[in-house]
Design an enzyme around this catalytic site. Structure first.
Site, PDB file in Angstrom:
ATOM      1  N   ASN A  10      15.822  -0.919  -9.280  1.00 41.65           N
ATOM      2  CA  ASN A  10      14.550  -1.244  -9.928  1.00 41.65           C
ATOM      3  C   ASN A  10      13.890   0.060 -10.355  1.00 41.65           C
ATOM      4  OD1 ASN A  10      11.995  -2.063 -10.636  1.00 41.65           O
ATOM      5  ND2 ASN A  10      11.402  -2.777  -8.584  1.00 41.65           N
ATOM      6  N   LYS A  12      11.286   0.483 -12.058  1.00 40.13           N
ATOM      7  CA  LYS A  12       9.810   0.386 -12.128  1.00 40.13           C
ATOM      8  C   LYS A  12       9.308   1.032 -13.429  1.00 40.13           C
ATOM      9  CE  LYS A  12       9.663  -0.054  -7.172  1.00 40.13           C
ATOM     10  NZ  LYS A  12       8.924   0.113  -5.930  1.00 40.13           N
ATOM     11  N   HIS A  96       8.100  -9.543  -7.414  1.00 35.08           N
ATOM     12  CA  HIS A  96       8.112  -8.255  -6.710  1.00 35.08           C
ATOM     13  C   HIS A  96       6.724  -8.021  -6.094  1.00 35.08           C
ATOM     14  CE1 HIS A  96       8.095  -3.953  -6.011  1.00 35.08           C
ATOM     15  NE2 HIS A  96       9.410  -4.052  -5.924  1.00 35.08           N
ATOM     16  N   GLU A  98       4.844  -5.591  -6.031  1.00 34.93           N
ATOM     17  CA  GLU A  98       3.870  -4.911  -6.902  1.00 34.93           C
ATOM     18  C   GLU A  98       3.266  -5.883  -7.919  1.00 34.93           C
ATOM     19  OE1 GLU A  98       6.462  -1.614  -7.870  1.00 34.93           O
ATOM     20  OE2 GLU A  98       6.306  -1.006  -5.768  1.00 34.93           O
ATOM     21  N   GLU A 168      11.839  -7.667   1.088  1.00 34.26           N
ATOM     22  CA  GLU A 168      11.276  -6.325   0.981  1.00 34.26           C
ATOM     23  C   GLU A 168       9.962  -6.259   1.752  1.00 34.26           C
ATOM     24  OE1 GLU A 168      12.692  -4.186  -2.781  1.00 34.26           O
ATOM     25  OE2 GLU A 168      11.130  -5.551  -3.413  1.00 34.26           O
ATOM     26  N   GLY A 174       8.515   2.295  -0.990  1.00 31.71           N
ATOM     27  CA  GLY A 174       7.992   3.558  -1.491  1.00 31.71           C
ATOM     28  C   GLY A 174       7.318   4.411  -0.429  1.00 31.71           C
ATOM     29  N   SER A 214      12.640   1.523   0.659  1.00 31.69           N
ATOM     30  CA  SER A 214      13.084   2.873   1.038  1.00 31.69           C
ATOM     31  C   SER A 214      14.567   2.934   1.407  1.00 31.69           C
ATOM     32  CB  SER A 214      12.212   3.426   2.174  1.00 31.69           C
ATOM     33  OG  SER A 214      10.863   3.550   1.751  1.00 31.69           O
ATOM     34  N   GLY A 235      14.451   1.082  -5.189  1.00 31.46           N
ATOM     35  CA  GLY A 235      13.454   1.606  -6.117  1.00 31.46           C
ATOM     36  C   GLY A 235      13.675   3.088  -6.354  1.00 31.46           C
TER      37      GLY A 235
HETATM   38  P1  PGA Z   1      11.697   1.760  -2.859  1.00 31.86           P
HETATM   39  O1  PGA Z   1      11.341   0.438  -3.721  1.00 31.86           O
HETATM   40  O2  PGA Z   1      13.195   1.786  -2.719  1.00 31.86           O
HETATM   41  O3  PGA Z   1      11.174   2.905  -3.678  1.00 31.86           O
HETATM   42  O4  PGA Z   1      11.010   1.611  -1.543  1.00 31.86           O
HETATM   43  C1  PGA Z   1      12.001  -0.767  -3.486  1.00 31.86           C
HETATM   44  C2  PGA Z   1      11.440  -1.836  -4.392  1.00 31.86           C
HETATM   45  O5  PGA Z   1      10.229  -1.856  -4.631  1.00 31.86           O
HETATM   46  O6  PGA Z   1      12.183  -2.698  -4.918  1.00 31.86           O
END
Ligand code: PGA
Length: 252
Positions: A10, A12, A96, A98, A168, A174, A214, A235
């Protein structure tokens, strides 16, 4: 039941016209030959055509990071399921955290988007997960159960067979703070049991449940060796072709 792992990147709101194509080329070079794992990338909408040009004819899938719950019409700024399929996308992320957090997406809206994705022939990757306060309050399973029950409400077993789920935990996205393999596995197992009660044990046993939050080359193998962890939604680490490929190699 053998479930082929899926490693999804992803991106983003990162990359631009030139760097998205460069990243896609690197992903292709480094993961294009992997056969024991499915790989897909999720670039920002306007960059999808550039990425598809690079990945055309390869086994690497491309998807949108979101889609509209509407089919078409006066919905300024929205992107429809059929726009994505007409470009050549095979996947789409839905719900997601976000989107849930910054765009106030509800479980009910997620359900409508899942329907649009399936109707158009896209594979929806439906994202669920609790916030830190919910985990601390002992509400993890209740939160995830509602997201799954409402987000997938009324799907037939045949439809559900095309859905991927991504667990998640919001506190792990993140933040550099990954769930331990045991913390991930306990929720993945919970989700699979819930799917069995909703759609039957065959569908539940075949559904891919990805972990996200992460994921890095250094922790991917242990997370994905868990019984009910069938890949990763990545991500930050997916913005490096090398790191993303290392994660994919750890999944096979
Ligand atoms: P991250 O994001 O690997 O940066 O923690 C994962 C995601 O939001 O799908």
């Amino acid at each position: 039941m053998d479930r082929k792992p899926l490693i999804a990147g992803n991106w983003k709101m990162n990359t631009d016209a030139a760097s998205s194509a460069a990243l896609a080329r690197e992903v292709l070079q480094r993961t294009g030959r992997l056969r024991s794992v499915d790989v897909a990338v999720f670039p920002p909408f306007p960059l999808i055509p550039a990425v598809l040009r690079v990945l055309d004819g390869s086994a690497i899938g491309v998807g949108g990071q979101d889609l509209s719950a509407e089919a078409e019409g006066a919905f300024t700024g929205e992107v429809s399921a059929t726009m994505l399929t007409s470009l050549g996308c095979g996947y789409v992320l839905v719900g997601h955290s976000e989107r849930r957090e910054y765009h106030l997406e509800s479980d009910e809206l997620v359900r409508r988007k899942v329907g649009r994705a399936l109707d158009a022939g896209l594979v929806p990757i439906v994202c669920v997960g609790e916030k830190l306060a919910e985990r601390d309050a002992g509400e993890t399973f209740a939160r995830v159960e509602r997201q799954v029950r409402v987000g997938l409400d009324g799907l037939t077993a045949a439809q559900m067979a095309r859905v991927v789920i991504a667990y998640e935990p919001v506190w792990a996205i993140g933040t550099g703070r990954t769930a331990t393999p045991a913390q991930a596995e306990e929720v993945h197992e919970f989700i699979r049991n819930l799917l069995a009660s909703m759609f039957g044990s065959d569908v539940a046993a075949a559904t891919r449940i990805l972990y996200g939050g992460s994921v890095k080359p250094g922790n991917a193998r242990e997370l994905m060796s868990q019984k009910d962890v069938d890949g990763a939604l990545v991500g930050g680490a997916s913005l490096s072709g090398e790191g993303f490929a290392a994660i994919a190699e750890n999944a096979g």
